[in-house]
Design an enzyme around this catalytic site. Structure first.
Site, short mmCIF file in Angstrom:
data_model
loop_
_atom_site.label_atom_id
_atom_site.label_comp_id
_atom_site.label_asym_id
_atom_site.label_seq_id
_atom_site.Cartn_x
_atom_site.Cartn_y
_atom_site.Cartn_z
N GLU A 129 0.83 -1.21 0.00
CA GLU A 129 0.00 0.00 0.00
C GLU A 129 0.87 1.26 0.00
O GLU A 129 2.05 1.21 0.40
CB GLU A 129 -0.92 0.00 1.23
CG GLU A 129 -1.91 -1.16 1.20
CD GLU A 129 -2.96 -1.07 2.30
OE1 GLU A 129 -3.97 -1.78 2.18
OE2 GLU A 129 -2.78 -0.30 3.25
N GLU A 243 8.67 -16.65 -4.21
CA GLU A 243 9.02 -15.39 -4.85
C GLU A 243 10.45 -15.00 -4.54
O GLU A 243 11.23 -14.62 -5.43
CB GLU A 243 8.06 -14.28 -4.40
CG GLU A 243 8.42 -12.92 -4.98
CD GLU A 243 7.67 -11.77 -4.32
OE1 GLU A 243 7.70 -10.65 -4.87
OE2 GLU A 243 7.06 -11.98 -3.25
N ARG A 244 10.81 -15.08 -3.27
CA ARG A 244 12.14 -14.64 -2.86
C ARG A 244 13.24 -15.54 -3.40
O ARG A 244 14.27 -15.05 -3.87
CB ARG A 244 12.20 -14.56 -1.32
CG ARG A 244 11.36 -13.41 -0.78
CD ARG A 244 11.03 -13.54 0.69
NE ARG A 244 10.17 -12.43 1.10
CZ ARG A 244 9.47 -12.41 2.23
NH1 ARG A 244 9.52 -13.44 3.07
NH2 ARG A 244 8.71 -11.37 2.52
N ARG A 269 39.08 -5.35 -25.28
CA ARG A 269 39.51 -3.97 -25.08
C ARG A 269 40.99 -3.92 -24.71
O ARG A 269 41.42 -4.62 -23.79
CB ARG A 269 38.67 -3.32 -23.98
CG ARG A 269 39.11 -1.91 -23.59
CD ARG A 269 38.54 -0.88 -24.52
NE ARG A 269 38.63 0.44 -23.92
CZ ARG A 269 39.56 1.34 -24.23
NH1 ARG A 269 40.50 1.05 -25.14
NH2 ARG A 269 39.56 2.53 -23.66
N GLY A 340 33.90 0.72 -18.28
CA GLY A 340 34.19 2.14 -18.35
C GLY A 340 33.06 2.93 -18.99
O GLY A 340 31.88 2.65 -18.78
N GLY A 341 33.43 3.91 -19.81
CA GLY A 341 32.43 4.77 -20.44
C GLY A 341 31.46 4.01 -21.32
O GLY A 341 30.28 4.38 -21.44
N GLY A 365 10.69 -8.16 -0.60
CA GLY A 365 11.21 -8.10 0.77
C GLY A 365 12.56 -7.43 0.77
O GLY A 365 13.53 -7.96 0.23
#
Length: 380
Positions: A129, A243-244, A269, A340-341, A365
């Protein structure tokens, strides 16, 4: 990581889910994220895989059996969709199926359950709620009996699937204070007095819909009460364990994707005349990420073993929930550092998962609530 319970049947299930996710979901990760929704036909395709059928009888479209390992395999492999919003859009119904299957009347189950399980229509659980959050015992939504109907007033928020679901399992106060005064009702969207508004501008989960639900003298037939009056929340507490644990498995899958993407990028890279993967500082990041993946995977397998053979290990699930979200946070941050970027640009899984860390740490939760529940399970 192979383990004794990794049977041929479970491996076949994993292979099927991975092929589906990588061919049907992953290619659309950016498209659906930017669109803010997924096509409804995707719900039906996932329904055909049986992923919502665990613990549901075959007559209602279920598998007729349950398997905790397979539940976790779906959560883990689904992370390869590279879009948590896609998984939220699909999975919103998952925490409402159990209460309907276990608590609804025969008429309701015959009428709606198969369509939900097979993905033809949506359903959601409505508990949170606006002023309550995790404080469920302080629920303000009320239901008063009026003849052969219950009249519901109040609101719910952060409801995943709230704008697309046709059915809602809604908690409302029918008695005194605390959890013992809460009952559950099946609310259908065509009932007079029901309305909803979308929650926009979210940090993550763009491809899924979350909503605030409003109940303004919504008249619900008495037969739409699910389970016993005043016992609704107590009757579905077990449901939250699924669910958890599913979220723990999804965190594991996200961590593994981040690790794989980091390794691939670090090998491609080059800086200072050699690949990133040859720099010790990067190698140490990858080693730490890998260790955390292994630890989380081992814990998931242990929980599944206990749930299959002994008991539902509530304490272990609570601890694994905050353990996995903290590990996910670490892996997302380190993957961003390695990229990185390039990782900061929209359109790649590292950027997307980085945004989605916090919803995993809060939804199902919060880390704080999980720690408190774990200590209670320890008898303190």
């Amino acid at each position: 990581m192979r383990h004794a319970a990794d049977t041929e049947e479970r491996q076949q299930f994993r292979d099927m889910i991975r092929r589906f996710v990588e061919s049907e979901l992953q290619p659309h990760a950016d498209e659906w994220d930017e669109a803010g929704e997924i096509p409804w036909e995707v719900h039906q395709k996932v329904g055909a895989l049986g992923t919502w059928g665990f613990g549901v009888a075959e007559q209602y479209g279920g598998l007729g059996f349950d398997d905790m390992y397979m539940r976790c395999i779906w959560g883990e492999e689904a992370a390869r969709a590279h879009n948590g919003g896609t998984l939220a859009a699909l999975g919103g119904r998952s925490i409402s199926i159990g209460p309907i299957e276990k608590l609804a009347s025969q008429d309701i189950k015959d009428r709606i359950l198969k369509d939900i399980v097979q993905g033809r229509v949506g359903s959601s659980l409505g508990v949170t709620e606006p002023g309550g959050g995790s404080d469920v015992a302080n629920m303000k939504t009320t239901a008063r009996q009026d003849g052969n109907h219950w009249v519901i007033n109040g609101s719910k928020t952060f409801i995943t699937g709230g704008m697309t679901s046709d059915y809602f399992v809604v908690g409302a106060r029918t008695g005194g204070e605390g959890l013992n005064g809460i009952s559950l009702f099946l609310v259908e969207t065509d009932m007079e007095g029901f309305s909803r508004t979308a929650l926009d501008k979210k940090m993550g989960w763009w491809a899924s819909d979350q909503a605030t639900l409003y109940f303004d003298d919504v008249r619900v037939p008495a037969g739409n009460m699910l389970g016993d009056e005043g016992r609704g929340f107590i009757q579905i507490m077990h449901n939250f364990n699924y669910e958890r644990l599913g979220m723990v498995a999804q965190c594991l899958g996200m961590m593994r994707v981040l690790l794989e993407e980091s390794i691939t990028y670090a090998q491609q890279r080059e800086t200072f005349g050699k690949p990133l993967s040859q720099h010790q500082v990067i190698r140490h990041k990858i080693a730490e990420m890998s260790a955390r993946v292994d630890a989380t995977e081992a814990w998931v397998n242990q929980i599944c073993f206990l749930a299959e053979n002994d008991r539902m290990p509530v304490d272990q699930i609570c601890k694994a929930k905050f353990f996995s979200t903290k590990n996910l946070e670490y892996c997302a941050s380190e993957a961003m550092q390695i990229w990185g970027g390039a990782g900061y640009l929209r359109g790649n899984v590292v950027e997307r998962f980085y945004r989605e860390v916090k919803v995993m740490a809060i939804g199902g939760g919060s880390e704080e609530i999980m720690r408190d529940l774990a200590v209670r399970q320890m008898g303190l």
